[in-house]
Design a protein around this motif. Sequence first.
Motif, mmCIF file in Angstrom:
data_model
loop_
_atom_site.group_PDB
_atom_site.id
_atom_site.type_symbol
_atom_site.label_atom_id
_atom_site.label_comp_id
_atom_site.label_asym_id
_atom_site.label_seq_id
_atom_site.Cartn_x
_atom_site.Cartn_y
_atom_site.Cartn_z
ATOM 1 N N ARG A 1 0.876 -0.983 0.085
ATOM 2 C CA ARG A 1 0.001 -0.135 0.011
ATOM 3 C C ARG A 1 0.787 1.379 0.011
ATOM 4 N NH1 ARG A 1 -3.250 -0.433 5.414
ATOM 5 N NH2 ARG A 1 -1.228 -1.441 5.887
ATOM 6 N N PHE A 2 2.219 1.164 0.441
ATOM 7 C CA PHE A 2 2.847 2.411 0.598
ATOM 8 C C PHE A 2 4.237 2.299 -0.015
ATOM 9 C CE2 PHE A 2 0.437 1.513 4.916
ATOM 10 C CZ PHE A 2 -0.661 2.317 4.216
ATOM 11 N N CYS A 3 4.683 1.157 -0.855
ATOM 12 C CA CYS A 3 6.043 1.277 -1.277
ATOM 13 C C CYS A 3 6.331 2.105 -2.399
ATOM 14 C CB CYS A 3 6.182 -0.234 -1.831
ATOM 15 S SG CYS A 3 4.786 -0.838 -3.184
ATOM 16 N N SER A 4 5.376 2.713 -3.066
ATOM 17 C CA SER A 4 5.745 3.869 -3.953
ATOM 18 C C SER A 4 4.862 4.892 -4.053
ATOM 19 C CB SER A 4 5.487 3.166 -5.361
ATOM 20 O OG SER A 4 4.195 2.937 -5.610
ATOM 21 N N ALA A 5 5.214 6.143 -4.586
ATOM 22 C CA ALA A 5 4.333 7.348 -4.572
ATOM 23 C C ALA A 5 2.945 7.009 -5.288
ATOM 24 C CB ALA A 5 5.093 8.250 -5.289
ATOM 25 N N ALA A 6 2.659 6.048 -6.408
ATOM 26 C CA ALA A 6 1.512 5.898 -6.787
ATOM 27 C C ALA A 6 0.574 5.153 -5.724
ATOM 28 C CB ALA A 6 1.837 4.931 -8.195
ATOM 29 N N MET A 7 1.099 4.319 -4.989
ATOM 30 C CA MET A 7 0.475 3.281 -4.079
ATOM 31 C C MET A 7 0.108 4.311 -2.807
ATOM 32 S SD MET A 7 0.052 0.849 -5.784
ATOM 33 C CE MET A 7 -1.218 -0.007 -4.331
ATOM 34 N N ARG A 8 0.832 5.283 -2.586
ATOM 35 C CA ARG A 8 0.749 5.965 -1.306
ATOM 36 C C ARG A 8 -0.400 6.867 -1.553
ATOM 37 N NH1 ARG A 8 6.115 5.587 -1.169
ATOM 38 N NH2 ARG A 8 6.408 7.746 -1.861
ATOM 39 N N THR A 9 -0.580 7.478 -2.776
ATOM 40 C CA THR A 9 -1.813 8.449 -3.352
ATOM 41 C C THR A 9 -2.986 7.514 -3.343
ATOM 42 O OG1 THR A 9 -0.009 9.665 -4.661
ATOM 43 C CG2 THR A 9 -2.419 9.618 -5.320
ATOM 44 N N ALA A 10 -2.977 6.279 -3.939
ATOM 45 C CA ALA A 10 -4.235 5.356 -3.881
ATOM 46 C C ALA A 10 -4.662 5.059 -2.572
ATOM 47 C CB ALA A 10 -3.729 4.055 -4.792
#
Length: 404
Positions: free
Chosen positions: A273-282
């Motif tokens: 859920r938090f491993c990339s900027a895209a996933m942290r945004t989602a």
Amino acid sequence: MSGGPLAGVRVIDLTSIVVGPICTRTLADQGADVIKVESPGGDLLRFMAQGSRTPGMSGKFINFNRNKRSICLDLKHPDGMVAMRRLLATADVFVSNVRPVALERLGLDHATLTAANPRLIHCGILAFGSDGRYANRPAYDPVIQSLSGVAATFDRAVGEPRFVPMVMTDHITGLIAAQSIGFALFRRTSTGKGEAIEVPMFENMASFVMSEHMGAATFEPPVGPTGDNRLLSPDYRPLATKDGYITVGPNTDAQAFAFFEAIGQPELRDDPRFCSAAMRTANAREYFTIRAEGLAKRTTDEWLEILGQRDVPAARYNSLEDLMVDPHLQDAGFFTLEEHPSEGLLRRTRTPNRFSGGMRQDALHAPRLGEHTREVLRGAGYGEADLDRLVAAGAIVEPEKVFA
């Protein structure tokens, strides 16, 4: 006049309240000679804001009208309009936030003025653009915040429509108007001609909001909902610490992973859920919840030390009173004191931006209503006998007669 990139530019300012005065203050701060034309009743902001020592000189008016000269003309009087036309004949810029129908009635529309002064840049700040059905409607900041979606962002975030507790749409539109005037001045250097500029509050704020929040509806058909999940999270705000509040902004992977380490949860860097900027945004809501829970465990000063060592963007929360003693602003000399001729000792803010080619040096105090009427009209060719006649006729008002 001395210094500043707009030194030598003369601006006739027929604006009031905030949106227009912010525009013309920006021009004045950069060296333009701004002549604020007021009616015998004066700019409404002189009276409608809290904080005043004498009638007609509210703190808010003072802040929005520094570096300007004020003349008081009755534009309904034929001689008052003659004086206005004399000023406009040699001006570089005319700025108004008067509705177009009223400007036409006064003969101050672009078509009329450009016949006498083809180099004049005519900037109209409007509530609504002239090509839509709302044209010529009146509006102030809260009306535009409501209509443009600003209030709706609060509804999405916290479940209730709210206004930003500043006249934000006035500030933003006023700055855009000043920017647009700069563009037109640049074009005039090559064409030699002025032009008309229309700066509508509603359209500019709709663009401001939807550039942030159109999101997946940018695509046709939409590939998801409108809105930026991060900005619409209820935890997108200063977060509580043990003894106050702090704001953090770990956006890059390096910053986010350093933040996880700081709060004692380094394993979150491997959480899908938090491993990339895209996933942290989602997964913005969950990400912000973790941030809020982690920051509650230490004091603000402790977090500033810990996060500073890890190069994670963070800052303490400033109240309005805190802001006035913020150490960085003190270092920069942001707040200065001045002696006003009628209001006594005042605090003012420094012009934040710097030009290596030179800045305006002759800081002017915010003017009393009509303070510079004689001075300005002398420069337009009026003699003392002419000015006495205009005063007697009521076409101009001198400051000692105002609010008597």
